[in-house]
Structure formats: structure tokens, C-alpha cells
Design a protein around this motif. Structure first.
Motif, PDB file in Angstrom:
ATOM      1  N   VAL A 155       0.854  -1.173   0.000  1.00 32.78           N
ATOM      2  CA  VAL A 155       0.000   0.000   0.000  1.00 32.78           C
ATOM      3  C   VAL A 155       0.892   1.225   0.000  1.00 32.78           C
ATOM      4  N   PRO A 156       0.693   2.205  -0.893  1.00 39.33           N
ATOM      5  CA  PRO A 156       1.525   3.407  -0.905  1.00 39.33           C
ATOM      6  C   PRO A 156       1.532   4.068   0.469  1.00 39.33           C
ATOM      7  N   ARG A 157       2.719   4.286   1.017  1.00 36.08           N
ATOM      8  CA  ARG A 157       2.815   4.847   2.357  1.00 36.08           C
ATOM      9  C   ARG A 157       2.563   6.346   2.385  1.00 36.08           C
ATOM     10  N   LEU A 158       3.091   7.048   1.415  1.00 34.80           N
ATOM     11  CA  LEU A 158       3.175   8.494   1.556  1.00 34.80           C
ATOM     12  C   LEU A 158       2.658   9.251   0.345  1.00 34.80           C
ATOM     13  N   ARG A 159       1.767   8.656  -0.427  1.00 34.19           N
ATOM     14  CA  ARG A 159       1.264   9.401  -1.570  1.00 34.19           C
ATOM     15  C   ARG A 159       0.567  10.678  -1.099  1.00 34.19           C
ATOM     16  N   HIS A 160      -0.230  10.564  -0.060  1.00 32.77           N
ATOM     17  CA  HIS A 160      -0.777  11.718   0.638  1.00 32.77           C
ATOM     18  C   HIS A 160      -0.741  11.370   2.113  1.00 32.77           C
ATOM     19  N   ARG A 161      -0.134  12.218   2.895  1.00 32.02           N
ATOM     20  CA  ARG A 161      -0.058  11.937   4.326  1.00 32.02           C
ATOM     21  C   ARG A 161      -0.255  13.229   5.091  1.00 32.02           C
ATOM     22  N   GLY A 194      16.685  20.959  -5.338  1.00 30.05           N
ATOM     23  CA  GLY A 194      16.933  20.324  -6.636  1.00 30.05           C
ATOM     24  C   GLY A 194      18.273  20.774  -7.176  1.00 30.05           C
ATOM     25  N   ARG A 195      18.229  21.559  -8.283  1.00 32.66           N
ATOM     26  CA  ARG A 195      19.462  22.093  -8.855  1.00 32.66           C
ATOM     27  C   ARG A 195      20.192  23.008  -7.882  1.00 32.66           C
ATOM     28  N   GLY A 196      19.462  23.567  -6.921  1.00 38.09           N
ATOM     29  CA  GLY A 196      20.096  24.447  -5.949  1.00 38.09           C
ATOM     30  C   GLY A 196      21.081  23.739  -5.040  1.00 38.09           C
ATOM     31  N   GLY A 197      20.914  22.427  -4.873  1.00 38.46           N
ATOM     32  CA  GLY A 197      21.874  21.644  -4.112  1.00 38.46           C
ATOM     33  C   GLY A 197      21.706  21.670  -2.609  1.00 38.46           C
ATOM     34  N   LEU A 198      20.671  22.334  -2.102  1.00 35.96           N
ATOM     35  CA  LEU A 198      20.452  22.358  -0.660  1.00 35.96           C
ATOM     36  C   LEU A 198      19.988  20.986  -0.186  1.00 35.96           C
ATOM     37  N   ASP A 199      20.504  20.561   0.958  1.00 33.52           N
ATOM     38  CA  ASP A 199      20.094  19.277   1.511  1.00 33.52           C
ATOM     39  C   ASP A 199      18.589  19.283   1.773  1.00 33.52           C
ATOM     40  N   PRO A 200      17.859  18.230   1.364  1.00 34.45           N
ATOM     41  CA  PRO A 200      16.413  18.213   1.574  1.00 34.45           C
ATOM     42  C   PRO A 200      16.000  18.436   3.033  1.00 34.45           C
ATOM     43  N   ALA A 201      16.770  17.890   3.953  1.00 34.72           N
ATOM     44  CA  ALA A 201      16.445  18.088   5.363  1.00 34.72           C
ATOM     45  C   ALA A 201      16.568  19.551   5.759  1.00 34.72           C
ATOM     46  N   ARG A 249      10.081  12.010  -4.820  1.00 33.24           N
ATOM     47  CA  ARG A 249      10.632  10.699  -4.509  1.00 33.24           C
ATOM     48  C   ARG A 249      10.214  10.231  -3.119  1.00 33.24           C
ATOM     49  N   PRO A 250       9.824   8.965  -2.985  1.00 31.60           N
ATOM     50  CA  PRO A 250       9.465   8.449  -1.662  1.00 31.60           C
ATOM     51  C   PRO A 250      10.594   8.558  -0.640  1.00 31.60           C
ATOM     52  N   LEU A 251      11.846   8.379  -1.068  1.00 30.77           N
ATOM     53  CA  LEU A 251      12.948   8.479  -0.118  1.00 30.77           C
ATOM     54  C   LEU A 251      13.081   9.893   0.427  1.00 30.77           C
ATOM     55  N   VAL A 252      12.833  10.901  -0.415  1.00 28.67           N
ATOM     56  CA  VAL A 252      12.860  12.280   0.066  1.00 28.67           C
ATOM     57  C   VAL A 252      11.686  12.523   1.015  1.00 28.67           C
ATOM     58  N   ALA A 253      10.546  11.914   0.716  1.00 28.13           N
ATOM     59  CA  ALA A 253       9.398  12.033   1.625  1.00 28.13           C
ATOM     60  C   ALA A 253       9.748  11.495   3.006  1.00 28.13           C
ATOM     61  N   ASP A 254      10.507  10.396   3.049  1.00 26.38           N
ATOM     62  CA  ASP A 254      10.921   9.850   4.342  1.00 26.38           C
ATOM     63  C   ASP A 254      11.767  10.858   5.111  1.00 26.38           C
ATOM     64  N   VAL A 255      12.651  11.566   4.388  1.00 25.68           N
ATOM     65  CA  VAL A 255      13.473  12.595   5.025  1.00 25.68           C
ATOM     66  C   VAL A 255      12.599  13.700   5.608  1.00 25.68           C
ATOM     67  N   VAL A 256      11.617  14.132   4.813  1.00 26.40           N
ATOM     68  CA  VAL A 256      10.711  15.205   5.266  1.00 26.40           C
ATOM     69  C   VAL A 256       9.969  14.775   6.527  1.00 26.40           C
ATOM     70  N   VAL A 257       9.416  13.563   6.517  1.00 26.77           N
ATOM     71  CA  VAL A 257       8.678  13.075   7.673  1.00 26.77           C
ATOM     72  C   VAL A 257       9.580  13.037   8.906  1.00 26.77           C
ATOM     73  N   SER A 258      10.814  12.597   8.722  1.00 24.08           N
ATOM     74  CA  SER A 258      11.750  12.533   9.835  1.00 24.08           C
ATOM     75  C   SER A 258      12.009  13.910  10.420  1.00 24.08           C
ATOM     76  N   VAL A 259      12.198  14.899   9.543  1.00 25.62           N
ATOM     77  CA  VAL A 259      12.459  16.274  10.008  1.00 25.62           C
ATOM     78  C   VAL A 259      11.242  16.839  10.727  1.00 25.62           C
ATOM     79  N   LEU A 260      10.074  16.698  10.117  1.00 27.55           N
ATOM     80  CA  LEU A 260       8.888  17.316  10.678  1.00 27.55           C
ATOM     81  C   LEU A 260       8.439  16.636  11.972  1.00 27.55           C
ATOM     82  N   GLU A 261       8.546  15.324  12.023  1.00 25.78           N
ATOM     83  CA  GLU A 261       8.133  14.631  13.242  1.00 25.78           C
ATOM     84  C   GLU A 261       9.130  14.831  14.365  1.00 25.78           C
TER      85      GLU A 261
END
Length: 348
Positions: free
Chosen positions: A140-146, A300-307, A334-346
Motif C-alpha cells: 500500500v503506498p505509504r506516503l502518496r498523501h499523508r 533540486g538544482r540548488g543543491g540544498l540538503d532536503p532536510a 521521490r518516496p525516499l525524500v518524503a521519508d526525510v521530510v517526515v523525519s524532520v517534521l516529526e
């Protein structure tokens, strides 16, 4: 093959399946797809072509519906009645989904569709343990909308957004939009906002033209703006998806003599604050703007770390009074970037 799957290698094999069709999978090599399928199989059998097909169906099912998923099902022959249709027929029907000529679809949109399938194959292979867990069932898609505190997280291409008043587009300090053929968020929004004729050819480029007009009106047609500047335009063809405004946020500072950029987290936070200020100002002058969607500015092209980008956005949003804060969305590809976002926000 025990290492993580490489998206480019998987993409090459997905292209082979598109060209040869599901009925010829056994005649193809497909080592990456076989490896990914084996990670999800209940038992090792000689029915690996069926396992590969099931993997592709699971990957396509994660695309979120709409034209993207419909075109993917047609181009691979996964749609009902399509598995033995010639490649040319499948391509023609997939092109119709986007109202494009076959040639235009082949040169651009088909590659986008196949790349999205490859991304999902790699994610499925990396998150399924094989012998344990869910016993080979479709994931089941984990993070399509969360829904997270203060925002909703979307995991799909930005051009699939619907029913959001304002979409924020990352930009450099020259506020110049990239070509429609590029892969960035800004290019995707320009492409999705373009007006096309029945053959799929662009007849008007309103997002680009309105942004150029804004620069001219503010005296910055030939010089950069300050980092954190936000310029509004209309949505062009995205109005059909109930998007009302695109806010272009200048966060990337070009590095002289190179193709690189510098992005500072404080500029991301400043741009986010100005987005909210601009929404309030425009709401006073017209119909209220109640929702906004940010990408990860500068990541993206800016190169800033997603976190770092997620943290800067969070800091700007958290500083807003809850009573005046709009409905906030965040979109990542990307789902892997979504995981990073969730980690930061939580963890904030």
C-alpha cells in the motif's frame, strides 16, 4: 545482485518491456526486474515472468491515478485487453491520454512515464523483505498523501497537484524559467501551464510571459532580485486543475562562471514567509487564497540538503499564528525524500 537497484538500469529494462510487450518477457534478460520481483515473491519458482509483471503492476498502481497511471498501463500493456497489442498501438493509445501526437509523446512524455515506473520499482524492491512481512501482497503506498502536523505531504510529480490555490515554484534570483523540456519543478509547472492545440503543440506560454512582464514592471528585467523575493503569476492551463496562482520564489543564487547555485536556508525561510504575506495581500484584493503547496525549495538544482530545506520551511510556517495560517501542502517527487521530510517534521 545484492546491492540497491539503480534507477537507470531499471529504466532500460522497463523500456525493453514497453518495446517487446508482456507476452515476450521470458525472452528478455531483465536482471534488475527479476531481482526486484524476487524480493517480493513468496517462493522461488520458474514463473518469474509473472512475478515481473506483478511487480510492474504494483509500481504502476503507485503512480496516483490520473493520466500518468492511465498512460503507464497502456504503454506497458497492463490495461485490460492490451497485453498482446503491438508496441505502436500501445504508444498511440497512451499518447491520446495526454492529447499529444505520437511523435511528441515518444520524445518527451513517454520517458517521463517510464522513468516514474522505474522509480517505483526501485522503491518497492527496497522496502519489501521477501520471505517475511506481508507475504508478497501488493504494498500500500505509504506516503502518496499523508497528513502531518500543520501540512499535507504529497509524493508525486508537482504537475499532478489539484485543488490548491497557490503552488510555489522555485527559481533563481534572475527569475528566469527553465525550458519546458527540463526536469525541474519550475520546468514542470511551466510545461503544465502551457496552452496547447489539438495536436499537443504549445500555442501560448502564459506562465513564462507573465513572469517576464512582472520583471519588467518591477525594473528587474536585466538584473537579479534579492534572495527570498516572490513573484506571482497566473496558473495558465493549470487553472483546469483548480490552481489559481503560481508564486515564483527566488532562492537560488547563480555562482558566477559555473552552472551551480548557492542556496541558504535563511533565504528559503524568507521566501516562505513572503509567500504567506503575498497570499494575505492578494486575498484582501480579491477572492481569498486558502491553500498553498510548497516543493522543497532549493533542494533540486540548488543543491540544498532536503532536510535543511524542510527545516527552513517548517521554521517559517511554525512562526505563523495558527489562526492566519493557510492550508499548507508540501509536494516531493521521490518516496525516499518524503521519508526525510517526515523525519524532520516529526522530530521538530
Amino acid at each position: 545482485m545484492s546491492h540497491a537497484l539503480d534507477v537507470d538500469s531499471v529504466l532500460r529494462e522497463v523500456r525493453q518491456v514497453r518495446a517487446e510487450g508482456l507476452v515476450r518477457i521470458r525472452a528478455l534478460g531483465l536482471p534488475c526486474l527479476r531481482h526486484a520481483a524476487a524480493a517480493r515473491a513468496v517462493a522461488v519458482t520458474d514463473a518469474w515472468p509473472v512475478e515481473v509483471e506483478n511487480l510492474l503492476r504494483a509500481a504502476v498502481a503507485r503512480l496516483g491515478g490520473g493520466e500518468l497511471q492511465q498512460a503507464a498501463e497502456l504503454t506497458l500493456g497492463l490495461a485490460p485487453g492490451m497485453r498482446d497489442r503491438p508496441a505502436a498501438d500501445r504508444r498511440r493509445l497512451a499518447a491520446k491520454v495526454y492529447h499529444l501526437s505520437v511523435d511528441r509523446f515518444r520524445k518527451h512524455q513517454e520517458e517521463v512515464v517510464l522513468a516514474q515506473i522505474a522509480e517505483q520499482v526501485c522503491w518497492l524492491a527496497g522496502t519489501h523483505g521477501g520471505s517475511g512481512g506481508n507475504g508478497g501482497e501488493l504494498l500500500v503506498p505509504r506516503l502518496r498523501h499523508r497528513t502531518l502536523p500543520m501540512l499535507t505531504l504529497h509524493v508525486h510529480p508537482v504537475e499532478l497537484l489539484r485543488d490548491v490555490d497557490v503552488v510555489v515554484s522555485p527559481s533563481n534570483t534572475h527569475l528566469g524559467l527553465p525550458g519546458m523540456y527540463k526536469a525541474s519543478v519550475a520546468a514542470a509547472l511551466r510545461r503544465a501551464g502551457a496552452l496547447r492545440d489539438a495536436a499537443g503543440d504549445v500555442v501560448d506560454d502564459p506562465v513564462h510571459e507573465e513572469l517576464a512582464a512582472w520583471r519588467a514592471a518591477h525594473g528587474v528585467a536585466r538584473r537579479p532580485v534579492l534572495p527570498g523575493t516572490v513573484a506571482p503569476t497566473g496558473p495558465g492551463a493549470l487553472a483546469a486543475q483548480n490552481i489559481r496562482r503560481i508564486y515564483h520564489a527566488a532562492v537560488a543564487v547563480p555562482r558566477p562562471g559555473t552552472n551551480d547555485y548557492d542556496v541558504m536556508p535563511q533565504d528559503v525561510a524568507a521566501a516562505a514567509r513572503r509567500v504567506l504575506e503575498l497570499m494575505r495581500r492578494e486575498s484582501e484584493e480579491g477572492p481569498p487564497l486558502r491553500s498553498v503547496c510548497f516543493p522543497l525549495l532549493g533542494a533540486g538544482r540548488g543543491g540544498l540538503d532536503p532536510a535543511a530545506s524542510a527545516g527552513a520551511l517548517w521554521a517559517a510556517l511554525a512562526a505563523e499564528p495558527a489562526s492566519g495560517r493557510p492550508d499548507v501542502h508540501l509536494v516531493v517527487h521521490r518516496p525516499l525524500v518524503a521519508d526525510v521530510v517526515v523525519s524532520v517534521l516529526e522530530g521538530a
